[in-house]
Motif scaffolding. Sequence first.
Motif, PDB file in Angstrom:
ATOM      1  N   ALA B  86       2.626  -9.561 -12.594  1.00 17.00           N
ATOM      2  CA  ALA B  86       1.796  -8.504 -12.007  1.00 17.00           C
ATOM      3  C   ALA B  86       2.622  -7.692 -11.016  1.00 17.00           C
ATOM      4  CB  ALA B  86       0.598  -9.120 -11.306  1.00 17.00           C
ATOM      5  N   PRO B  87       2.308  -6.407 -10.868  1.00 14.66           N
ATOM      6  CA  PRO B  87       3.110  -5.561  -9.970  1.00 14.66           C
ATOM      7  C   PRO B  87       2.757  -5.713  -8.500  1.00 14.66           C
ATOM      8  CG  PRO B  87       1.465  -4.250 -11.114  1.00 14.66           C
ATOM      9  CD  PRO B  87       1.343  -5.632 -11.654  1.00 14.66           C
ATOM     10  N   PHE B  88       1.708  -6.443  -8.180  1.00 18.07           N
ATOM     11  CA  PHE B  88       1.320  -6.577  -6.783  1.00 18.07           C
ATOM     12  C   PHE B  88       1.702  -7.957  -6.262  1.00 18.07           C
ATOM     13  CE2 PHE B  88      -2.234  -6.564  -9.770  1.00 18.07           C
ATOM     14  CZ  PHE B  88      -2.589  -7.902  -9.770  1.00 18.07           C
ATOM     15  N   ARG B  89       1.730  -8.059  -4.935  1.00 17.12           N
ATOM     16  CA  ARG B  89       2.142  -9.283  -4.266  1.00 17.12           C
ATOM     17  C   ARG B  89       1.068  -9.703  -3.279  1.00 17.12           C
ATOM     18  NH1 ARG B  89       4.985  -8.466  -7.782  1.00 17.12           N
ATOM     19  NH2 ARG B  89       7.239  -8.198  -7.868  1.00 17.12           N
ATOM     20  N   LYS B  90       1.263 -10.842  -2.693  1.00 11.02           N
ATOM     21  CA  LYS B  90       0.312 -11.335  -1.706  1.00 11.02           C
ATOM     22  C   LYS B  90       0.113 -10.324  -0.571  1.00 11.02           C
ATOM     23  CE  LYS B  90      -0.342 -15.080   1.591  1.00 11.02           C
ATOM     24  NZ  LYS B  90       0.305 -16.206   2.272  1.00 11.02           N
ATOM     25  N   ARG B  91       1.180  -9.649  -0.186  1.00  8.90           N
ATOM     26  CA  ARG B  91       1.064  -8.703   0.929  1.00  8.90           C
ATOM     27  C   ARG B  91       0.177  -7.509   0.581  1.00  8.90           C
ATOM     28  NH1 ARG B  91       6.659  -7.781  -0.631  1.00  8.90           N
ATOM     29  NH2 ARG B  91       6.723  -6.023  -2.075  1.00  8.90           N
ATOM     30  N   ASP B  92      -0.076  -7.278  -0.721  1.00  9.02           N
ATOM     31  CA  ASP B  92      -0.917  -6.157  -1.136  1.00  9.02           C
ATOM     32  C   ASP B  92      -2.400  -6.483  -1.058  1.00  9.02           C
ATOM     33  OD1 ASP B  92       1.252  -4.446  -1.827  1.00  9.02           O
ATOM     34  OD2 ASP B  92       1.533  -5.594  -3.676  1.00  9.02           O
ATOM     35  N   LEU B  93      -2.750  -7.755  -0.815  1.00  7.22           N
ATOM     36  CA  LEU B  93      -4.155  -8.156  -0.806  1.00  7.22           C
ATOM     37  C   LEU B  93      -4.868  -7.617   0.414  1.00  7.22           C
ATOM     38  CD1 LEU B  93      -4.084 -11.883  -1.940  1.00  7.22           C
ATOM     39  CD2 LEU B  93      -5.040  -9.941  -3.172  1.00  7.22           C
ATOM     40  N   GLY B  94      -6.117  -7.213   0.220  1.00  9.98           N
ATOM     41  CA  GLY B  94      -6.926  -6.725   1.324  1.00  9.98           C
ATOM     42  C   GLY B  94      -8.275  -7.403   1.332  1.00  9.98           C
ATOM     43  N   HIS B  95      -9.293  -6.646   1.755  1.00 11.97           N
ATOM     44  CA  HIS B  95     -10.638  -7.193   1.903  1.00 11.97           C
ATOM     45  C   HIS B  95     -11.134  -7.816   0.601  1.00 11.97           C
ATOM     46  CE1 HIS B  95     -14.762  -7.558   3.136  1.00 11.97           C
ATOM     47  NE2 HIS B  95     -15.152  -6.839   2.103  1.00 11.97           N
ATOM     48  N   ASN B  96     -11.705  -9.010   0.711  1.00 12.65           N
ATOM     49  CA  ASN B  96     -12.262  -9.725  -0.447  1.00 12.65           C
ATOM     50  C   ASN B  96     -11.277  -9.823  -1.603  1.00 12.65           C
ATOM     51  OD1 ASN B  96     -14.606 -10.411   0.746  1.00 12.65           O
ATOM     52  ND2 ASN B  96     -15.908  -9.019  -0.402  1.00 12.65           N
ATOM     53  N   ARG B  97     -10.010  -9.989  -1.271  1.00 17.34           N
ATOM     54  CA  ARG B  97      -8.935 -10.249  -2.238  1.00 17.34           C
ATOM     55  C   ARG B  97      -8.670  -9.079  -3.177  1.00 17.34           C
ATOM     56  NH1 ARG B  97     -12.386 -14.089  -4.834  1.00 17.34           N
ATOM     57  NH2 ARG B  97     -13.804 -12.625  -3.878  1.00 17.34           N
ATOM     58  N   SER B  98      -9.129  -7.889  -2.812  1.00 18.45           N
ATOM     59  CA  SER B  98      -8.845  -6.727  -3.638  1.00 18.45           C
ATOM     60  C   SER B  98      -7.469  -6.176  -3.273  1.00 18.45           C
ATOM     61  CB  SER B  98      -9.916  -5.653  -3.414  1.00 18.45           C
ATOM     62  OG  SER B  98      -9.923  -5.251  -2.067  1.00 18.45           O
ATOM     63  N   ILE B  99      -7.006  -5.227  -4.071  1.00 18.95           N
ATOM     64  CA  ILE B  99      -5.706  -4.591  -3.821  1.00 18.95           C
ATOM     65  C   ILE B  99      -6.009  -3.189  -3.297  1.00 18.95           C
ATOM     66  CG2 ILE B  99      -3.443  -4.064  -4.821  1.00 18.95           C
ATOM     67  CD1 ILE B  99      -4.126  -6.963  -5.282  1.00 18.95           C
ATOM     68  N   PRO B 100      -6.101  -2.999  -1.978  1.00 18.33           N
ATOM     69  CA  PRO B 100      -6.535  -1.699  -1.449  1.00 18.33           C
ATOM     70  C   PRO B 100      -5.586  -0.564  -1.783  1.00 18.33           C
ATOM     71  CG  PRO B 100      -5.909  -3.183   0.339  1.00 18.33           C
ATOM     72  CD  PRO B 100      -5.876  -3.983  -0.922  1.00 18.33           C
ATOM     73  N   GLY B 101      -4.326  -0.878  -2.096  1.00 14.75           N
ATOM     74  CA  GLY B 101      -3.387   0.175  -2.460  1.00 14.75           C
ATOM     75  C   GLY B 101      -3.793   0.915  -3.730  1.00 14.75           C
ATOM     76  N   LEU B 102      -4.784   0.377  -4.455  1.00  9.67           N
ATOM     77  CA  LEU B 102      -5.244   1.027  -5.687  1.00  9.67           C
ATOM     78  C   LEU B 102      -6.491   1.875  -5.458  1.00  9.67           C
ATOM     79  CD1 LEU B 102      -4.925  -2.032  -8.101  1.00  9.67           C
ATOM     80  CD2 LEU B 102      -3.331  -0.127  -7.862  1.00  9.67           C
ATOM     81  N   SER B 103      -6.967   1.936  -4.215  1.00 14.00           N
ATOM     82  CA  SER B 103      -8.287   2.529  -3.987  1.00 14.00           C
ATOM     83  C   SER B 103      -8.350   4.003  -4.362  1.00 14.00           C
ATOM     84  CB  SER B 103      -8.722   2.326  -2.536  1.00 14.00           C
ATOM     85  OG  SER B 103      -7.776   2.893  -1.669  1.00 14.00           O
ATOM     86  N   GLU B 104      -7.220   4.705  -4.306  1.00 16.95           N
ATOM     87  CA  GLU B 104      -7.230   6.113  -4.684  1.00 16.95           C
ATOM     88  C   GLU B 104      -7.121   6.302  -6.192  1.00 16.95           C
ATOM     89  OE1 GLU B 104      -7.782   8.578  -2.473  1.00 16.95           O
ATOM     90  OE2 GLU B 104      -8.078   6.920  -1.073  1.00 16.95           O
ATOM     91  N   SER B 105      -6.833   5.233  -6.900  1.00 21.94           N
ATOM     92  CA  SER B 105      -6.728   5.324  -8.358  1.00 21.94           C
ATOM     93  C   SER B 105      -8.080   4.966  -8.975  1.00 21.94           C
ATOM     94  CB  SER B 105      -5.668   4.358  -8.872  1.00 21.94           C
ATOM     95  OG  SER B 105      -6.154   3.026  -8.818  1.00 21.94           O
ATOM     96  N   ARG B 106      -8.138   4.958 -10.288  1.00 15.16           N
ATOM     97  CA  ARG B 106      -9.364   4.536 -10.984  1.00 15.16           C
ATOM     98  C   ARG B 106      -9.202   3.083 -11.449  1.00 15.16           C
ATOM     99  NH1 ARG B 106     -14.071   7.141 -11.496  1.00 15.16           N
ATOM    100  NH2 ARG B 106     -14.120   7.326 -13.768  1.00 15.16           N
TER     101      ARG B 106
END
Lengths: 143, 358
Positions: B86-106
């Motif tokens: 996967a392209p994400f790492r533990k440091r990318d995790l945010g609220h409720n284990r989501s990946i907030p860095g994707l929030s602007e994407s679909r």
Amino acid sequence: MRDVDQAYELNNPPVIAELLEGEIVAIDLDAGTYYSIRGRAALVFNALAAGASPAALVQAAGGDGAALMPALSEFIRRCLADNLLRPRSTAQVMSPPAPVSAWTADELTYEFYTDMQTLLGLDPVHEADQKLGWPTPAETPGT
Amino acid sequence: MNESDLAAETRRWMHGILAQCDRRAARGAHTRAWTIGPTTLRQYWYAQSRFATFARPLAHQPAAFGPTRLTIHCLVDDDGIALGQAPFRKRDLGHNRSIPGLSESRLRVLWDQDHRFVQALDLESGRGFFYVADFDLLPEWEPPIPFRNFLHWWAAAEGHVFLHAGSAGTREGGVVFLGRGGAGKSTTTLACLEAGLVTCGDDYVLVTGGEAPEVHSVYGTAKLKNGARLRPESILRRLLPSAMAVADKTLLFPAIEMPGTFANSFPLKALAILVQGGESTSIEPASALEALRAAGPSTVLQMPFGQAEGLSAIAGLARSVPSFRITLGRDLADVGATIASFVAGLVSASMQSHEAVA
């Protein structure tokens, strides 16, 4: 830059906020805490979150800066401590805030509630203490 | 990695997995589909037969075979589908284990390291997957509320609300019950069924907005906390034989056992905030703000992604329909009868209002 010229914004993420019937309901999604900001405090918070500097707000209140600024500074200090606001990182030219009537220290306050923090406990963000790597392989540096 | 790179890499990773799913499905798959409000959801699963248990809470709203808006592949390692790196790492995790860095994407991704599952959805195509490394590690709360996050992601993107609320009414209109866990949403919902009302669900419902908001059923279940002081005994006698134990609650299946008690949808006439502690049941007007406070935090704190949109949508509901406070009394029959009478009044007032406009 003088402190009174510092602009702020809502600390989103993790804070979200909604204005309804003159009250702001703000939620810190990381802490599970929510806040109720009412009356004049809601107007001031809204103006601050929109980028009005303390100096501009005092001017919009048309009052005596020496009387208004201490209460406003304390309100901002508390908002920053509770992570509701954060300083804007880039200098932006903000339009002047809408006129707001002068405030007292007693009016610039808000309530907070922690009874929803258990919701985070039900569905927690755990700090994994073993391997980082699922589905990332264990040998991949993760943090 | 910046946000756009993360989104591009995640899209490539997800689409690679979904292409494998398509090839796997072409060789044979189990599948079911359900209608949930204005959408349809299709589940595929392969080697892990325990994914079939996801169907039971949704079984009251089967969909005919055909195109679906949401398609979720449920995967385990034995399915032969390689997740790769996967392209994400533990440091990318945010609220409720989501990946907030994707929030602007679909793209929406939830990664639970402890329970070793990944939920991923591409809102553009409506396709996603639910990967479970070890079904035994899946939290007990997941199978009774299957696809909760997928439905929330879809609802938030469409301007709807996946609301943490109970519900009761008639097919002409009803109310949603707001309050945190333990406020009495499930017990009140069951009491209303005994009083002859129908429900769209006791814990989560889908509310579509606009000028005429509607409540839609998602799960055909009801949960009752073990040792609850007040129990709707006559309805429990019919439901307990098929009930399941889930943590400290009993999961009931009224939509299967008593299908007449469930409605697929009804018009939303009011928001009802539940308050405990009355001798007898009483109902009085409440402010929209009280409703937002009752529903906002308890709903959005469970959401991975889309919390601001969720809070805004709940505020919109509070502006569009009246709010009331229901103080629950000690007699469940009185609770049900009082709410049934209240709902009848709301529906009648609404019909008179429509006739006056016409």
